[in-house]
Design an enzyme around this catalytic site. Structure first.
Site, mmCIF file in Angstrom:
data_model
loop_
_atom_site.group_PDB
_atom_site.id
_atom_site.type_symbol
_atom_site.label_atom_id
_atom_site.label_comp_id
_atom_site.label_asym_id
_atom_site.label_seq_id
_atom_site.Cartn_x
_atom_site.Cartn_y
_atom_site.Cartn_z
ATOM 1 N N ARG A 69 98.230 57.252 -12.390
ATOM 2 C CA ARG A 69 97.816 56.677 -13.664
ATOM 3 C C ARG A 69 96.838 55.512 -13.525
ATOM 4 O O ARG A 69 95.857 55.426 -14.252
ATOM 5 C CB ARG A 69 99.043 56.200 -14.454
ATOM 6 C CG ARG A 69 99.718 57.290 -15.236
ATOM 7 C CD ARG A 69 101.193 57.024 -15.320
ATOM 8 N NE ARG A 69 101.797 57.188 -14.012
ATOM 9 C CZ ARG A 69 102.294 58.336 -13.543
ATOM 10 N NH1 ARG A 69 102.309 59.381 -14.309
ATOM 11 N NH2 ARG A 69 102.785 58.433 -12.327
ATOM 12 N N THR A 70 97.116 54.601 -12.600
ATOM 13 C CA THR A 70 96.271 53.405 -12.553
ATOM 14 C C THR A 70 94.838 53.786 -12.192
ATOM 15 O O THR A 70 93.885 53.400 -12.871
ATOM 16 C CB THR A 70 96.852 52.383 -11.563
ATOM 17 O OG1 THR A 70 98.194 52.091 -11.954
ATOM 18 C CG2 THR A 70 96.039 51.097 -11.565
ATOM 19 N N LYS A 99 90.164 53.748 11.096
ATOM 20 C CA LYS A 99 89.556 53.048 12.233
ATOM 21 C C LYS A 99 90.013 51.601 12.388
ATOM 22 O O LYS A 99 89.560 50.899 13.287
ATOM 23 C CB LYS A 99 88.028 53.076 12.084
ATOM 24 C CG LYS A 99 87.484 54.492 11.993
ATOM 25 C CD LYS A 99 85.979 54.521 11.809
ATOM 26 C CE LYS A 99 85.512 55.957 11.614
ATOM 27 N NZ LYS A 99 84.070 56.050 11.383
ATOM 28 N N ARG A 120 94.052 48.487 -5.059
ATOM 29 C CA ARG A 120 95.517 48.534 -4.890
ATOM 30 C C ARG A 120 95.804 48.474 -3.404
ATOM 31 O O ARG A 120 95.175 49.184 -2.609
ATOM 32 C CB ARG A 120 96.079 49.822 -5.476
ATOM 33 C CG ARG A 120 97.525 50.052 -5.079
ATOM 34 C CD ARG A 120 98.153 51.182 -5.830
ATOM 35 N NE ARG A 120 98.417 50.788 -7.204
ATOM 36 C CZ ARG A 120 99.098 51.536 -8.073
ATOM 37 N NH1 ARG A 120 99.575 52.710 -7.701
ATOM 38 N NH2 ARG A 120 99.308 51.123 -9.300
ATOM 39 N N HIS A 148 101.186 43.464 -10.784
ATOM 40 C CA HIS A 148 100.364 44.585 -11.268
ATOM 41 C C HIS A 148 99.886 44.163 -12.667
ATOM 42 O O HIS A 148 100.375 44.648 -13.687
ATOM 43 C CB HIS A 148 101.240 45.838 -11.324
ATOM 44 C CG HIS A 148 100.505 47.124 -11.512
ATOM 45 N ND1 HIS A 148 99.163 47.191 -11.858
ATOM 46 C CD2 HIS A 148 100.917 48.412 -11.401
ATOM 47 C CE1 HIS A 148 98.816 48.464 -11.950
ATOM 48 N NE2 HIS A 148 99.848 49.213 -11.680
#
Ligand code: NCD
Length: 319
Positions: A69-70, A99, A120, A148
């Site tokens: 959703r985000t 890496k 995120r 959040h």
């Protein structure tokens, strides 16, 4: 406060601010929250007809952790405003995952490709670190179990949209209040309002005392309970959350609480008829699917609030 009001934008007939980084709810005062909620409401009609306002802008989404959703609602929000999107949705395909590139170097690279970075990351504090290295705005799309903030605002928007107002409500935050970042941001946002709050969690997953104290200091009436039944009684809003399995240092602690907090039709019957149930989603068994057909279930409607709220935030940052 992280932004200042600059001008009157005639298009939405509302005062628009400019916003740089958006890292934490702690950076906002009530007027800031109110302004974003007003802007999000104004975006309901823009979202339908779409706009070209951000057609010269590029948004990079850096998702070092899983998301449905985000990330997709940020992308949808940007596309509805005419902007472009790029990024990665899986750390494994990035140089950070594959890496061992540092976060600082990833940010110093991506800032050269985009006008705003939505990030995120699994570590608390990561969004603030990214902002230190970035010349373009950083939007925190979830930093560890800490915060959040855009979810917190879309939750506030949903409460206002479905209940008509926020002041005067009784809100129960339920489930994993220790590792769940959405309840930290939502709890702090609610602390600017006249709201009675119940915190309902298994004893091992209670809200961190620092946040409870902050809520009390803000004048909130806070009650801690340890059952879903207690959370449902007299609640105008029940905000259920997933137990955050991936954040437990010891999986046996997760097994001990798994399945303990659950809303079925029996629990819904305990709440007022005009009460609402929200959930940031994904759910993994904590709300039975039969509950979806009840008038109280608003969690899928809540998903759409993510689009308009993020449109408002992107516009305030990029306009
Ligand atoms: C939440 C998250 O990622 O913190 N989901 C979301 O953004 N809508 C909640 C969760 O993962 O449980």
């Amino acid at each position: 406060m992280v932004w200042c009001l600059l001008s009157q934008m005639t298009e939405v007939q509302l005062e628009m601010g400019t916003l740089h980084n958006f890292i934490s709810i702690h950076d906002l005062v009530r007027d800031d929250i109110e302004l974003i909620l007003e802007q999000a409401a104004a975006m309901e009609s823009v979202a339908i007809k779409r706009s070209k306002e951000l057609s010269t802008k590029i948004m990079a989404c850096l998702f070092f952790e899983a998301s449905t959703r985000t990330r997709l609602s940020f992308e949808s929000a940007m596309l509805k405003l005419g902007g472009s999107v790029l990024g990665f949705a899986d750390v494994v395909v990035s140089s950070a995952g594959g890496k061992g590139e540092t976060l600082a170097d990833t940010i110093r690279t991506v800032e050269r490709y985009a006008d705003v970075i939505v990030m995120r990351h699994p570590l608390d504090g990561s969004a603030r670190v990214a902002a230190e290295f970035s010349s373009v705005p950083i939007i925190n799309a979830g930093s560890g179990s800490e915060e959040h903030p855009t979810q917190g605002l879309l939750d506030m928007y949903s409460i206002k949209k479905f209940k008509g107002n926020i002041d005067g409500l009784s809100v129960s935050l339920c489930g994993d209040l220790k590792y769940g970042r959405t309840v930290h941001s939502l709890g702090m946002a609610l602390s600017h309002y006249d709201v009675k709050i119940k915190l309902a969690a298994p004893p091992t997953l209670r809200m961190k005392p620092a946040i409870v104290n902050e809520m009390k200091k803000a004048g909130m009436e806070v009650k801690e309970v340890d059952s879903v039944e207690e959370a449902m009684k007299d609640a105008d809003v029940v905000y259920m959350t997933r137990i955050q399995k991936e954040r437990f240092p010891d999986i046996s602690e997760y097994d001990a609480v798994r399945g303990k907090f659950r809303i079925s039709l029996d629990e819904v019957a305990l709440m007022p008829e005009d009460g609402i149930i929200l959930h940031p989603l994904p759910r993994v068994g904590e709300i039975d699917s039969e509950v979806d057909a009840t008038p109280q279930a608003k969690y899928f409607d809540q998903v759409y609030s993510g689009v308009v709220t993020r449109m408002a935030i992107l516009k305030m940052i990029l306009s």
